[in-house]
Enzyme design. Structure first.
Site, short mmCIF file in Angstrom:
data_model
loop_
_atom_site.label_atom_id
_atom_site.label_comp_id
_atom_site.label_asym_id
_atom_site.label_seq_id
_atom_site.Cartn_x
_atom_site.Cartn_y
_atom_site.Cartn_z
CG ASP A 56 -5.13 32.11 65.28
OD1 ASP A 56 -4.10 31.46 65.52
OD2 ASP A 56 -6.23 31.58 65.07
CB SER A 57 -3.19 30.29 61.59
OG SER A 57 -4.08 29.49 62.37
CB CYS A 93 -5.04 24.62 69.02
SG CYS A 93 -5.46 25.48 67.46
CB THR A 94 -6.31 30.17 69.90
OG1 THR A 94 -5.80 30.22 68.56
CG2 THR A 94 -5.21 30.57 70.87
N GLY A 106 -0.37 25.19 62.32
CA GLY A 106 0.12 24.01 63.01
C GLY A 106 0.56 22.87 62.11
CB CYS A 149 -1.39 31.46 66.72
SG CYS A 149 -0.96 29.96 65.81
CG ASN A 150 -1.50 27.47 71.81
OD1 ASN A 150 -1.07 27.46 72.95
ND2 ASN A 150 -2.76 27.72 71.53
CB THR A 151 1.49 26.80 65.75
OG1 THR A 151 0.68 25.67 66.07
CG2 THR A 151 2.61 26.36 64.82
#
Length: 270
Positions: A8-9, A189-190, A41, A72-74
Site C-alpha cells: 500500500d502507499s 480507501c484502505t 491518491g 490500495c484502492n488508488t
C-alpha cells in the site's frame, strides 16, 4: 507454506492485512508500506503506476511471493491491469470500493462514498459505479474526494482526522435528496477503516460502514486454492515481515496498534 506479498502507499493496507491474517493464518506475509511516497491518491496516475511496479518487483524478486495483494484502492484503479500484464502467471488481487456490497445493504438506496480523488477520477471506478447503478437502478451514490484524510491517518494525527471526517461527511450529506437519507457509507480507501470510530460517531447508529478487507482476504484464499482449516502459530509475528520506504518506526507502531503484533518493520530503499 504460501507466501503473500501485500503493498500500500502506507499503513492503510494494514486494514486489508488484518483480514488476510485472520482468513489465511497459515501463510507467510510480506507487507510493504510505500510511506515515502504516500498518499498515492493525490499523485499522478503515472507516478502511481511507477511506484506500484517497484513494489511488485521488490516483493517478487526478494521474497518470491505466490500471490500479490494490491491493498490500495488508488493503486488498484491505476496500476493493477498493468501489473497483471507484466506478471500473467501471478495471482494478483486488488481492492475496489465496495459499491456492490453497499447496494445490497442499503434500505434507502442512498449511499455515501468516501475515497481519494485518484480513485474517484479513475476509469475503473467509473465502470464499477456504472455496473452497480445499471443493475440496481434505485441506488444513488454520493461520492466525496477526501483530500488529506489518508495522510492524516498515516501521520496518526487525530485532530486533523476528526476535522476532515466532519468536513467530508457534511459534504456527502449535502449531496443527498431529502427523501433519501444516507444509510450506508463506503470507505473507499484502505486507510479509512482506521478512522471508523470517528466516522461511526459522526454518522450515528443508522448508517452502516462498508470496507473491503474481508472480501479481499477471501478472494486471495480462493485464488491460492487454500481451504479454511489453516492455523497460525502462537507467535503471530513469525508469519509476518514488515517493510517501509519511510519511517519504519511509524509502521511498527501502527502494526502494534491495529494488528496486535510484535513484528518490527525494516527500512526499505526502493
Amino acid at each position: 507454506m504460501k507466501t503473500i506479498g501485500v503493498f500500500d502507499s502506507g499503513v492503510g493496507g494494514l486494514s486489508v492485512l488484518r483480514a488476510l491474517l485472520a482468513e489465511i493464518p497459515e501463510a507467510q506475509f510480506f507487507y510493504v508500506a510505500d510511506s515515502a511516497f504516500a498518499p498515492y491518491g493525490e499523485r499522478s496516475a503515472q507516478a502511481v503506476v511507477d511506484r506500484s511496479q517497484r513494489m511488485a518487483a521488490y516483493l517478487l524478486q526478494h521474497h518470491t511471493v505466490d500471490a500479490l495483494v494490491v491493498a490500495c484502492n488508488t493503486a488498484t484503479a491505476m496500476a493493477v491491469d498493468e501489473l497483471r500484464r507484466m506478471y500473467p502467471h501471478l495471482p494478483i488481487v486488488g481492492v475496489e470500493p465496495a459499491l456492490k456490497t453497499a447496494a445490497s445493504l442499503s434500505r434507502t438506496g442512498h449511499i455515501g462514498v468516501l475515497a481519494t480523488r485518484g480513485t474517484l477520477d479513475s476509469e475503473r471506478f467509473a465502470q464499477l459505479r456504472g455496473r452497480v447503478e445499471a443493475s440496481t437502478p434505485r441506488i444513488h451514490f454520493s461520492c466525496q474526494p477526501c483530500d488529506g484524510l489518508a495522510d492524516a491517518i498515516e501521520r496518526a494525527d487525530p485532530s486533523t482526522t476528526q476535522l476532515l471526517c466532519e468536513r467530508y461527511l457534511q459534504a456527502v450529506q449535502a449531496l443527498k435528496e431529502p427523501a433519501q437519507p444516507i444509510d450506508t457509507l463506503v470507505l473507499g480507501c484502505t486507510h479509512y477503516p482506521f478512522a471508523a470510530p470517528v466516522l461511526s460517531e459522526l454518522c450515528g447508529p443508522g448508517v452502516a460502514l462498508v470496507e473491503t478487507g474481508l472480501p479481499v482476504a477471501r478472494r486471495t484464499r480462493a485464488v491460492l486454492g487454500l481451504d479454511a482449516t489453516g492455523h497460525r502459530s502462537a507467535d503471530a509475528a513469525a508469519g509476518l515481515r514488515l517493510f517501509s520506504t519511510g519511517d519504519p518506526a511509524a509502521l511498527t507502531l501502527a502494526a502494534q496498534r491495529w494488528l496486535c503484533t510484535s513484528a518490527s518493520a525494516s527500512h526499505l530503499v526502493c
